[in-house]
Design an enzyme around this catalytic site. Structure first.
Site, short mmCIF file in Angstrom:
data_model
loop_
_atom_site.label_atom_id
_atom_site.label_comp_id
_atom_site.label_asym_id
_atom_site.label_seq_id
_atom_site.Cartn_x
_atom_site.Cartn_y
_atom_site.Cartn_z
N ASP A 94 0.83 -1.21 0.00
CA ASP A 94 0.00 0.00 0.00
C ASP A 94 0.86 1.26 0.00
OD1 ASP A 94 -2.33 1.77 0.60
OD2 ASP A 94 -3.33 -0.14 1.01
N HIS A 113 -4.01 6.00 3.12
CA HIS A 113 -4.64 4.77 2.63
C HIS A 113 -4.04 3.50 3.26
CE1 HIS A 113 -5.74 1.76 -0.52
NE2 HIS A 113 -6.74 2.57 -0.80
N SER A 158 -11.10 -0.88 -1.61
CA SER A 158 -9.84 -0.84 -0.85
C SER A 158 -10.08 -1.12 0.62
CB SER A 158 -9.23 0.57 -0.94
OG SER A 158 -8.52 0.72 -2.12
#
Ligand SMILES: *[C@@H]1O[C@H](CO)[C@@H](O)[C@H](O)[C@H]1NC(C)=O
Ligand SMILES: *[C@@H]1O[C@H](CO)[C@@H](O)[C@H](O)[C@H]1NC(C)=O
Ligand SMILES: *[C@@H]1O[C@H](CO)[C@@H](O)[C@H](O)[C@H]1NC(C)=O
Ligand SMILES: *[C@@H]1O[C@H](CO)[C@@H](O)[C@H](O)[C@H]1NC(C)=O
Ligand SMILES: *[C@@H]1O[C@H](CO)[C@@H](O)[C@H](O)[C@H]1NC(C)=O
Ligand SMILES: *[C@@H]1O[C@H](CO)[C@@H](O)[C@H](O)[C@H]1NC(C)=O
Ligand SMILES: *[C@@H]1O[C@H](CO)[C@@H](O)[C@H](O)[C@H]1NC(C)=O
Ligand SMILES: *[C@@H]1O[C@H](CO)[C@@H](O)[C@H](O)[C@H]1NC(C)=O
Ligand SMILES: *[C@@H]1O[C@H](CO)[C@@H](O)[C@H](O)[C@H]1NC(C)=O
Length: 747
Positions: free
Chosen positions: A152, A208, A533
């Site tokens: 990520d 994220h 996600s």
């Protein structure tokens, strides 16, 4: 089958930038300048597997380097990554001419410019029936001892979600590295960056990666909330699992870095890999995530990936390989309610994460931003409200137009608007999201938006306000498939039903590097974001729990357990709906909504060994070389007993039935993981337009791990005008229901 070509317009914004995915594959070569040194691009080079075996990695590297063009020593570094496990090959910086020349060299299989992949929860454990000190969470020991590798944007060490309280040291097999000075502990055991030019630790400037990692394996954090909402104890799905961050995303997520990270992760000893990113539908032999994932499953590593955010159109998936768990997104029963109230007294459902407690309850003038007939104004695009009188008013804006949902509110705020009602477009229907807006706002469905427009049309002085009601739990229509969740069928392999499963991916609260409320005195910072996600790491964490309670299960067995026990109904006991508020079809739900506790005790599993994929891949009509690239061994398809795609021992059926085609028979082999002595009979919910027969009537077992085979024959009825229809084959014993979904696609 009919495929709508409509594409959900990506909505870029402060938050959605990372969560709403663009599936376009941009070869970096095109993006780089075409002159001098600048014309260098990163290429992925695949080689034919050498005859001999290299004793050491350094020898393999030396052999790779022998393929590089000769340049003046020290002039430039050509080798970017030298792969050891996932593929036979390397990534190198080359000019277009050098790449062309390399393609013609003996021993080279392929040379392609690397692609750029895109990035595609206090409450979700409870929503999924995971409770402290009880049942499956306790039984699986919260994922203790299992290592989850996350590819990520990096991670935020020091965040309480990554505290190692109650964590044992990593297992002895762990070989990974953690480069945060003082930041690593028994929770965060690995952290490295593969992003080009980044030499330091994999800091998360984006958020994220911190969010996804904490969703999969974050520790318990009390009093987690955003703007006071969704307050409660946050935790990942596997709160006692170890985490390893492999940073692969900087400006984009480069293919060479993803491949290098997967190469390292399998070597390091991870048990589960979680990838909330994707590059659209790509043949498996050209899709580096699929290639890396194959090596992972060969080593017993489970791979969970996001399905993509390109829904609701059909055929919009990423990560379709059958050895990957492809995860779509659904809602939870929690909403952060913001109720629009009109001058005529009508109220509607709406959501917003930002809930000001000082917003007046009195009615304010209400205006539709697009009343001037300009599309940009209707979308509240930046700069579009300069000439619209929004001062002190509640402004109705439309979703879409490639403008972030939060950015629309910024435009309203910048022009003196008091509040925003954000209405969906038709395609997004009833799907709404609780966003951290910059002003009092509410997000409403399309039909609600039309009702508000109608009201505006009906009166000289329309007025409205927003009533903020905070966190509301217990929505009986949850889970719902959200509009953005990418839909099947799998374009690479129609014979495999995808997505596999849905899990929570809308308005998910999890760790964030900074406070979105501008509080600086705490490390306990959280944010609520949405996307497949977010659903992917939920499943990665659940896979870790299953791995912990069933260490001997293969990746395919874990996947089977998750799929055959999935829930097909919502909390209210009705069918799961999608953004149209009607029953979601099988290309939206796959096998259904994950039910972790049931997955722990599936009764039967459909197992697949890595080599079983070879006859399947040959059946896709891939060349020997293409199959060899995936499985990393020499393959001769003409000496394999090739199978049709739908013959793979998958926990679902996807059958193509042509008008004039005859019947088709497929076998499946199930392994008993329930009581030694058990017997199953079947029930079929027959897909419309298809005759289904199953043999034998009953399958019985006398031992654990015993295998039995059954067969199913499908034939198409006459005069069917549907594009597809769906059904279910259910094997039922005294203790278990083993659900095997069926989709018939009519050619
Ligand atoms: C939790 O699991 C342990 C074994 O892992 C068991 O001894 C204990 O009884 C379980 N507790 C509950 C409440 O189920
Ligand atoms: C916050 O995290 C940093 C490490 O990044 C640590 O040094 C500091 O002690 C933490 N603060 C609190 C209040 O836990
Ligand atoms: C969150 O809940 C905890 C425990 O119930 C409470 O102490 C705390 O004040 C709450 N925080 C907010 C912001 O509501
Ligand atoms: C509102 O009025 C406008 C302009 O007359 C019209 O285009 C629109 O369709 C109306 N909207 C609704 C929902 O009635
Ligand atoms: C946070 O603080 C900065 C600087 O003080 C400011 O520019 C920004 O608008 C604030 N953000 C929010 C969401 O309040
Ligand atoms: C969705 O449909 C159900 C049943 O058809 C209905 O009761 C419900 O009100 C609808 N939901 C919304 C938000 O309109
Ligand atoms: C592979 O080729 C055969 C023979 O041409 C064809 O019947 C079959 O449908 C093809 N399979 C796929 C998956 O395209
Ligand atoms: C592949 O297998 C077939 C059938 O066994 C054989 O005739 C052929 O020579 C093999 N090809 C190679 C390249 O080994
Ligand atoms: C199939 O449809 C055609 C045209 O609608 C009709 O003429 C024919 O009788 C139908 N056949 C069957 C078996 O129903």
């Amino acid at each position: 089958m009919k495929r709508r070509s409509t594409k959900l317009v990506p909505e870029m914004g402060a938050i959605c930038l990372v969560t709403l995915v663009f599936m376009f594959i941009v070869p970096l070569a095109v993006a780089s300048k075409e002159n001098g040194e600048n014309s260098l691009s990163t290429y992925i080079v695949h080689l034919k597997k050498p005859k001999g075996v290299f004793a050491q990695a350094v020898d393999l590297d030396g052999w790779y380097r022998s393929f590089l063009p000769v340049t003046i020593p020290g002039q430039r570094t050509q080798m970017v990554f030298s792969y050891q496990n996932v593929v036979t090959g390397f990534a190198a910086k080359l000019t277009a001419e050098e790449a062309e020349a390399m393609k013609r060299k003996e021993g080279i299989k392929s040379v392609w410019p690397e692609k750029v992949y895109s990035l595609h929860t206090t409450h979700s454990p409870d929503f999924m029936g995971l409770q402290q000190n009880l049942g499956f969470w306790n039984q699986s020991n919260y994922g203790r001892g299992v290592i989850i590798g996350v590819l990520d944007t990096g991670i935020t060490p020091g965040h309480p979600s990554f505290s190692d309280e109650g964590m044992p040291p990593p297992p002895a097999k762990w070989k990974g590295k953690c480069v945060f000075e003082g930041g690593c502990n028994n929770k965060l055991i690995g952290a490295r960056s593969f992003v080009e030019g980044e030499v330091g630790p994999p800091a998360d400037e984006e958020g994220h990666g911190t969010h996804t990692a904490s969703t999969a394996g974050g520790n318990f954090v009390k009093g987690a909330n955003v703007f006071g909402n969704a307050n409660g104890t946050a935790s990942g799905m596997a709160p006692l699992a170890h985490l390893a961050m492999y940073k692969v995303c900087g400006a984009g997520c480069s293919e060479s870095a993803i491949l290098a990270a997967m190469d390292a992760a399998v070597e390091d000893g991870v048990d589960v890999l979680s990838l909330s990113l994707g590059g659209g539908s790509i043949p498996f032999y050209m899709d580096s995530i699929a290639l890396g994932a194959f090596t992972a499953i060969q080593k017993g590593v489970f791979v969970s990936c996001s399905a993509g955010n390109e829904g609701p159109s059909y055929g919009t998936l990423s990560n379709e390989a059958p050895w990957i768990l492809t995860v779509g997104a659904s809602t939870t029963d929690r909403s952060i309610a913001a109720v629009p109230k009109l001058g005529n007294g009508l109220t509607f459902d709406g959501e917003s994460l930002y809930q000001p407690n000082d917003f007046p309850s009195m009615l304010l003038p209400l205006v539709y931003s697009g009343a001037n007939g300009k599309a940009a104004s209707a979308f509240c695009a930046p700069g579009s409200l300069k000439d619209v009188d929004v001062k002190g008013k509640v402004v109705l804006c439309e979703r879409g137009g490639d403008i972030g949902r939060i950015d629309k509110g910024q435009e309203v705020k910048d022009n003196g608007g008091a509040a925003m009602i954000l209405m969906n477009d038709k395609l997004n229907g009833f799907s709404t999201i609780a966003d951290p807006h910059v002003l009092p706002a509410t997000h409403v469905g399309y039909e609600t938006g039309l009702s508000i427009q109608k009201y505006i049309n009906s009166t000289m002085n329309p007025t409205a306000t927003i009533i903020f009601k905070g966190t509301v739990l217990g929505k009986q229509t949850a889970p719902e498939v959200t509009s953005f969740s990418s839909r099947g069928p799998s374009l690479q392999s129609f014979g495999i039903l995808k997505p596999d499963i849905i899990g929570p991916g809308v308005s998910i609260l999890a760790a964030w590097p900074v406070s979105v409320e501008n509080k600086t005195n705490t490390n306990s910072t959280f944010n609520m974001i949405s996307g497949t996600s977010m659903s992917c790491p939920h499943l990665s964490g659940i896979a870790a729990l299953l791995k912990s309670s069933h260490p001997d299960w293969s990746p395919a067995a874990i996947k089977s357990a998750i799929m055959t026990t999935a829930s097909l109904v919502n909390l209210g006991g009705n069918t799961i709906v999608d953004e149209t508020n009607t029953t979601a079809d099988i290309f939206a739900t796959g096998a259904g909504h994950v039910n972790p506790s049931k997955a722990n005790d599936p009764g039967l599993i459909y197992d697949i060994q890595p080599d079983d994929y070879i006859p399947y891949l040959c059946g896709l009509n891939y060349t020997d070389e293409e199959v060899g690239t995936i499985v990393q061994q020499t393959v001769n398809c003409s000496s394999e007993s090739i199978i049709a795609e739908a013959e793979l021992n998958y926990p679902s059926f996807s059958i193509l039935l042509a008008e004039s085609g005859g019947s088709q028979t497929y076998t499946r082999t199930v392994t008993n993981v329930g009581p030694a002595s058990s017997s199953y009979t079947y029930e079929v919910f027959v897909p419309t337009g298809v005759d289904v027969s199953v043999k034998p009537e009953e399958i019985a077992f006398t031992e654990v791990n015993q295998k039995q085979t059954y067969s199913v024959t499908f034939s198409r009825q006459k005069n069917i005008s549907l594009p597809f229809s769906q059904g279910l084959l259910k094997w039922v014993s005294a203790q278990h229901d083993v659900n095997t979904p069926i989709v018939a696609i009519f050619e």
